[in-house]
Design a protein around this motif. Sequence first.
Motif, short mmCIF file in Angstrom:
data_model
loop_
_atom_site.label_atom_id
_atom_site.label_comp_id
_atom_site.label_asym_id
_atom_site.label_seq_id
_atom_site.Cartn_x
_atom_site.Cartn_y
_atom_site.Cartn_z
N UNK A 1 8.39 73.97 -78.65
CA UNK A 1 9.14 74.56 -77.54
C UNK A 1 8.30 74.55 -76.26
N UNK A 2 8.93 74.91 -75.17
CA UNK A 2 8.25 75.00 -73.88
C UNK A 2 7.11 76.02 -73.94
N UNK A 3 7.37 77.16 -74.60
CA UNK A 3 6.34 78.20 -74.70
C UNK A 3 5.13 77.73 -75.49
N UNK A 4 5.38 77.03 -76.59
CA UNK A 4 4.27 76.52 -77.40
C UNK A 4 3.48 75.47 -76.64
N UNK A 5 4.16 74.62 -75.89
CA UNK A 5 3.47 73.62 -75.08
C UNK A 5 2.58 74.31 -74.05
N UNK A 6 3.08 75.38 -73.44
CA UNK A 6 2.28 76.13 -72.47
C UNK A 6 1.04 76.73 -73.13
N UNK A 7 1.19 77.26 -74.35
CA UNK A 7 0.04 77.83 -75.07
C UNK A 7 -1.00 76.75 -75.35
N UNK A 8 -0.55 75.57 -75.77
CA UNK A 8 -1.48 74.47 -76.02
C UNK A 8 -2.21 74.07 -74.74
N UNK A 9 -1.49 74.09 -73.64
CA UNK A 9 -2.07 73.76 -72.33
C UNK A 9 -3.08 74.84 -71.93
N UNK A 10 -2.68 76.11 -72.04
CA UNK A 10 -3.54 77.22 -71.65
C UNK A 10 -4.81 77.30 -72.50
N UNK A 11 -4.69 76.96 -73.79
CA UNK A 11 -5.84 76.98 -74.70
C UNK A 11 -6.68 75.70 -74.63
N UNK A 12 -6.28 74.80 -73.76
CA UNK A 12 -6.96 73.52 -73.58
C UNK A 12 -7.02 72.70 -74.86
N UNK A 13 -5.99 72.83 -75.67
CA UNK A 13 -5.91 72.07 -76.92
C UNK A 13 -5.53 70.61 -76.65
N UNK A 14 -4.83 70.38 -75.53
CA UNK A 14 -4.45 69.03 -75.13
C UNK A 14 -4.77 68.86 -73.64
N UNK A 15 -5.03 67.62 -73.25
CA UNK A 15 -5.36 67.34 -71.85
C UNK A 15 -4.11 67.39 -70.99
N UNK A 16 -4.28 67.96 -69.82
CA UNK A 16 -3.16 68.10 -68.89
C UNK A 16 -3.64 67.78 -67.49
N UNK A 17 -2.74 67.27 -66.68
CA UNK A 17 -3.03 66.99 -65.29
C UNK A 17 -1.95 67.61 -64.42
N UNK A 18 -2.37 68.24 -63.33
CA UNK A 18 -1.41 68.78 -62.36
C UNK A 18 -1.87 68.34 -60.98
N UNK A 19 -1.34 67.20 -60.55
CA UNK A 19 -1.74 66.70 -59.23
C UNK A 19 -1.37 67.70 -58.13
N UNK A 20 -2.19 67.77 -57.09
CA UNK A 20 -1.89 68.68 -55.98
C UNK A 20 -0.54 68.33 -55.34
N UNK A 21 0.12 69.34 -54.89
CA UNK A 21 1.41 69.19 -54.19
C UNK A 21 2.54 68.68 -55.09
N UNK A 22 2.32 68.70 -56.41
CA UNK A 22 3.38 68.32 -57.35
C UNK A 22 3.58 69.51 -58.28
N UNK A 23 4.81 69.93 -58.42
CA UNK A 23 5.13 71.12 -59.21
C UNK A 23 5.31 70.80 -60.69
N UNK A 24 4.63 69.79 -61.17
CA UNK A 24 4.87 69.32 -62.52
C UNK A 24 3.54 69.07 -63.23
#
Length: 95
Positions: free
Chosen positions: A52-75
């Motif tokens: 789910x979206x919540x579980x994906x957020x937890x994985x992101x917050x716990x740094x379990x998977x790599x994530x990128x958030x380019x500046x000025x992009x809301x994604x």
Amino acid sequence: MSDLEANIKIVLNSESVSSLMMKLAELLREKHGETQKKWIDSKEAMALLGVSKNTLQKLRDNRAIRVSKPPDIEKYYYDRDSILDYLDQHAVNTD
């Protein structure tokens, strides 16, 4: 059409349809030798992980998977390889 055939219903919610479509697209790309994107969006990441979206957020917050958030992009964008590594690390042998 028999009574049995008339009473069969298939119920799919939008999340399961989206997941099914992502998996189908991935299989078609693999079959035709197309390379896969390195960075995928949240919907693709949720479908690949089956979460789910919540579980994906937890994985992101716990740094379990790599994530990128380019500046000025809301994604957020997720590294496909890190997701596959995460799944491999948590694979369970059922032998």
